[in-house]
Design an enzyme around this catalytic site. Structure first.
Site, PDB file in Angstrom:
ATOM      1  N   ARG A 127      10.577  25.169  47.112  1.00  0.00           N
ATOM      2  CA  ARG A 127      11.228  24.858  45.836  1.00  0.00           C
ATOM      3  C   ARG A 127      10.616  23.571  45.304  1.00  0.00           C
ATOM      4  O   ARG A 127      10.221  22.695  46.071  1.00  0.00           O
ATOM      5  CB  ARG A 127      12.744  24.667  46.018  1.00  0.00           C
ATOM      6  CG  ARG A 127      13.512  25.953  46.256  1.00  0.00           C
ATOM      7  CD  ARG A 127      13.613  26.816  44.993  1.00  0.00           C
ATOM      8  NE  ARG A 127      14.336  28.066  45.209  1.00  0.00           N
ATOM      9  CZ  ARG A 127      13.756  29.244  45.469  1.00  0.00           C
ATOM     10  NH1 ARG A 127      12.449  29.343  45.565  1.00  0.00           N
ATOM     11  NH2 ARG A 127      14.490  30.332  45.615  1.00  0.00           N
TER      12      ARG A 127
ATOM     13  N   HIS B 159       5.076  30.333  39.714  1.00  0.00           N
ATOM     14  CA  HIS B 159       6.080  30.989  40.571  1.00  0.00           C
ATOM     15  C   HIS B 159       5.784  32.492  40.696  1.00  0.00           C
ATOM     16  O   HIS B 159       6.607  33.340  40.322  1.00  0.00           O
ATOM     17  CB  HIS B 159       7.502  30.755  40.036  1.00  0.00           C
ATOM     18  CG  HIS B 159       8.547  30.901  41.114  1.00  0.00           C
ATOM     19  ND1 HIS B 159       9.724  30.193  41.114  1.00  0.00           N
ATOM     20  CD2 HIS B 159       8.606  31.684  42.237  1.00  0.00           C
ATOM     21  CE1 HIS B 159      10.456  30.538  42.174  1.00  0.00           C
ATOM     22  NE2 HIS B 159       9.791  31.442  42.872  1.00  0.00           N
TER      23      HIS B 159
END
Ligand code: NDP
Length: 308
Positions: free
Chosen positions: A223, A271
């Site tokens: 993350r 991502h």
């Protein structure tokens, strides 16, 4: 009894089809179509849409479609019901590919060669066999362990950093905060596959970066909040760190004025480490629902105290 699902990857019809194949009699509602919300006892979310949980008065089980449950655990309306992750405990082949791809890129200095090409410069950097390259994987969970095994098969010397101690096998294990520095000090390429928790937020910062061997590279697949951005940039600018590949960011999409976009030593990936496949996940979601209704103990439960 009904399932509410947010169609993370794949449209509503794709999910409806996949769920109907796996469990034809399941009453499925696809967000934002709730029907009578009182019927819904199970919800399957990626990150839950804001306010969604508040609309479900009879929720008894949450299934996380994504491996990371940090957004779900932050939801202010989260009720005290079990949370189960639907992903394959044996890992994810797309995450394995992504890990291997970026480790190989850094192992063979691709970022430096791309910069040299822009300068029309013919350079030759040292070539090491994988057997002499030390890769460290932060987090050996469902995804991290499978990725670490793929790196081991590719010949790298792989170590992993985890929370609870366990014996080392082919993968050398470092556990707990007090072993983090020893783990980092031996890792020339670090792959972050930790969950985002209170303990892991900001874990890649000046204090930890300085322990890495000179010329190390970081690959962040966890993350964005695991990394203190200014400290990463400082470590790259000082030359201590050779390069970084980032797939995740605190704000996504990454704002166009972020310095990360234009940093010559940073590869920005939007991502895209993997995508969820409804045809794979739907049978797993249905199996969890079957077990839940049959009162069979559930596996892959999220521990709220640990945060993953
Ligand atoms: P798991 O929950 O299965 O495993 C988590 C691992 O991290 C475990 O090995 C655990 O240690 C370790 N860990 C957790 N907290 C600490 C800590 N404080 N110190 C040391 N080790 C710790 O997670 P997954 O492998 O399924 O996924 C990991 C993460 O990868 C996700 O949470 C998500 O953030 C990210 N991810 C990113 C994707 C992307 O598209 N970029 C896709 C999928 C996942 P222990 O084994 O001792 O419990």
């Amino acid at each position: 009894m009904a399932l509410l699902l947010t169609p993370t990857f794949g449209g509503a019809e794709v999910w409806r089809g996949a769920l109907a194949t796996a469990m034809p009699d399941l009453d499925v509602r696809i967000w934002p179509e709730l029907g009578n919300a009182a019927d819904i006892d199970v919800a399957a979310f990626g990150p839950p849409p804001a306010g969604a949980i508040r609309k479900l008065p009879n929720l008894r089980l949450i299934v996380s479609l994504t491996a990371g449950t940090d957004a779900l655990l932050r939801d202010p309306d989260l009720p005290p019901v079990p949370i189960v992750r639907a992903g394959d405990p044996a890992g994810d082949t797309m995450m394995n590919e992504t890990t291997l791809l970026h480790v190989l890129r850094h192992h063979r200095h691709m970022p430096d060669y791309l910069l040299a090409q822009q300068r029309c410069e013919w350079i030759k950097l040292p070539i090491k066999p994988a057997a002499e390259r030390k890769v460290g994987v932060m987090g050996l969970g469902a995804i991290g362990f499978a990725a670490a095994e793929v790196l081991t098969s590719a010949g790298f010397q792989v170590a992993g950093w985890v929370r609870q101690s366990r014996p080392s096998g082919e993968i050398e294990i470092f556990s707990g905060r007090d072993r983090l520095k020893a783990f980092l000090a031996r890792s020339e390429i670090v792959v972050n596959l930790l969950p985002l928790t209170q303990e892991t937020r900001g874990i890649i910062a000046a204090e930890t970066l300085k322990v890495l061997p000179a010329g190390a590279a970081i690959i962040n697949l966890g993350r964005g909040e695991h990394i203190v951005e200014a400290d990463l940039i400082a470590a790259l600018d000082s030359g201590h760190l050779a390069a970084a590949t980032l797939d995740v960011f605190p704000a996504e999409p990454l704002p166009s004025d972020s310095p990360l976009w234009r940093h010559p030593k940073i590869t920005v990936m939007p991502h895209v480490a993997r995508r969820l496949v409804p045809a794979d996940l739907a049978p797993r979601v249905c199996e969890i629902i079957r077990k839940f209704h049959a009162r069979i103990p559930l596996t892959q439960l999220v521990d709220r105290n640990r945060g993953y």
